[in-house]
Design a protein around this motif. Structure first.
Motif, PDB file in Angstrom:
ATOM      1  N   GLU A   1       0.860  -1.188   0.000  1.00  0.00           N
ATOM      2  CA  GLU A   1       0.000   0.000   0.000  1.00  0.00           C
ATOM      3  C   GLU A   1       0.894   1.234   0.000  1.00  0.00           C
TER       4      GLU A   1
ATOM      5  N   CYS B   1       0.142   5.213   2.269  1.00  0.00           N
ATOM      6  CA  CYS B   1      -0.806   4.412   3.055  1.00  0.00           C
ATOM      7  C   CYS B   1      -1.595   5.194   4.091  1.00  0.00           C
TER       8      CYS B   1
ATOM      9  N   ALA C   1      -2.814   3.277   7.061  1.00  0.00           N
ATOM     10  CA  ALA C   1      -2.509   1.874   6.721  1.00  0.00           C
ATOM     11  C   ALA C   1      -3.639   0.919   7.074  1.00  0.00           C
TER      12      ALA C   1
ATOM     13  N   CYS D   1      -3.777  -1.933   4.388  1.00  0.00           N
ATOM     14  CA  CYS D   1      -2.724  -2.930   4.590  1.00  0.00           C
ATOM     15  C   CYS D   1      -3.071  -3.856   5.749  1.00  0.00           C
TER      16      CYS D   1
ATOM     17  N   SER E   1       2.095  -8.229   3.990  1.00  0.00           N
ATOM     18  CA  SER E   1       1.831  -6.971   3.293  1.00  0.00           C
ATOM     19  C   SER E   1       2.611  -5.806   3.891  1.00  0.00           C
TER      20      SER E   1
ATOM     21  N   ALA F   1       3.119  -1.495   4.186  1.00  0.00           N
ATOM     22  CA  ALA F   1       2.565  -0.146   4.074  1.00  0.00           C
ATOM     23  C   ALA F   1       3.714   0.845   3.932  1.00  0.00           C
TER      24      ALA F   1
ATOM     25  N   SER G   1      -0.980  -0.430  11.027  1.00  0.00           N
ATOM     26  CA  SER G   1       0.030  -1.402  10.613  1.00  0.00           C
ATOM     27  C   SER G   1       1.399  -0.735  10.687  1.00  0.00           C
TER      28      SER G   1
END
Length: 291
Positions: free
Chosen positions: A10, A13, A16, A19, A30, A32, A43
């Motif tokens: 992402e 972000c 986030a 994410c 994943s 961010a 995140s």
């Protein structure tokens, strides 16, 4: 391959939330990315300044991973917002762009001009990365307000001519938002169109003028709409997982149930409001690029 082995990135972000939602739905690794980590981010955030060449190289290195499933971009739209054109008071933010000058009004100077130049640099880089993702077979999405000047910049118009794109225009209030903000997500996969839902006017909306942020400060309400509602994130992640399933990736049982439930809810909302899914953006692909 199991979906848990893949990941998403992402970019820009913010909090986030997308994410974090992707991680909860199986995309455990994943990432961010943003220049700064916002207070209350959901995140871990890799702090990269994407105007810096070394930070750009690192991000593009991550894109080379064969496990990267999806990239999402949300370039900051403050300078590209048409809300600036709605002036009620002398202190309201002034317009910085127009249909004739989507890259910035020629009269700009000082801080306004610098802000637009920085935004343009990131707009251009966003479109470059989006195209790179498409060419690498990575799912790609980019979000901005439906009426953002980002969509009429030369960089995005060029992207439209070189990639087959699909669009979802929707009121965020139908996906957990507090206001009836029109948002647009453009993607390189047609399943994104399932998010095209217009407000059914079955609920109230909060004001667009001033509001209070989490610290109690008086701010423009538009600034509070930059964070994605969780329901919107779930719908977007599930659309991506639906495509992943068609690729042969094995999804968690919970993800499959969520996809089915989400799609039924979206269809019901469209039927109840008498709406049909939006049509895809015309596939403006040059003959030389067609298989």
């Amino acid at each position: 391959m199991h979906v848990e082995q893949t990941f998403m990135i992402e970019v820009f972000c913010g909090c986030a939330i997308l994410c974090a939602t992707a991680k909860q739905h199986g995309l455990a690794g994943s990432i961010a990315v943003d220049k700064e980590r916002k207070k209350g981010a959901r995140s871990s955030v890799f702090q990269l300044d994407l105007r810096n060449s070394e930070d750009r190289l690192l991000l593009e290195h991550w894109m080379d991973s064969p496990l990267l499933l999806w990239m999402h971009f949300a370039p900051v739209c403050g300078t590209a917002s048409r809300a600036r054109e709605i002036r009620v008071h002398w202190s309201d933010p002034r317009p910085l762009r127009s249909n004739e000058f989507p890259h910035g009004l020629p009269s700009l100077s000082g801080n306004d001009k610098q802000r637009v130049l920085i935004a343009n640099d990131l707009f251009e880089y966003t479109c470059k990365l989006f195209k790179k993702a498409v060419q690498a077979g990575i799912l790609a999405t980019v979000e901005n307000p439906k009426n953002s000047y980002f969509w009429v910049t030369d960089w995005f118009l060029h992207l439209m001519k070189t990639c087959r794109l699909f669009v979802a225009d929707f009121h965020v209030c139908m996906l957990g938002g507090a206001r009836n903000k029109w948002t647009r997500i453009v993607a390189n996969f047609q399943e994104i169109q399932q998010l095209s839902i217009e407000c059914d006017k079955s609920h109230d909306h909060e004001s667009w003028r001033f509001a209070q942020d989490s610290d109690g400060k008086r701010v423009w309400a538009t600034s509070l709409e930059s964070a994605y509602p969780r329901k919107m994130c779930i719908a977007l992640v599930q659309s991506v997982l639906q495509v992943a399933h068609s690729f042969g990736l094995i999804l968690q049982p919970q993800s499959m149930r969520d996809i089915h439930k989400s799609m039924l809810k979206a269809q019901a909302a469209q039927v109840s409001s008498g709406l049909q899914p939006r049509r895809k953006v015309p596939p403006l692909v040059p003959e030389s690029m067609k298989p």
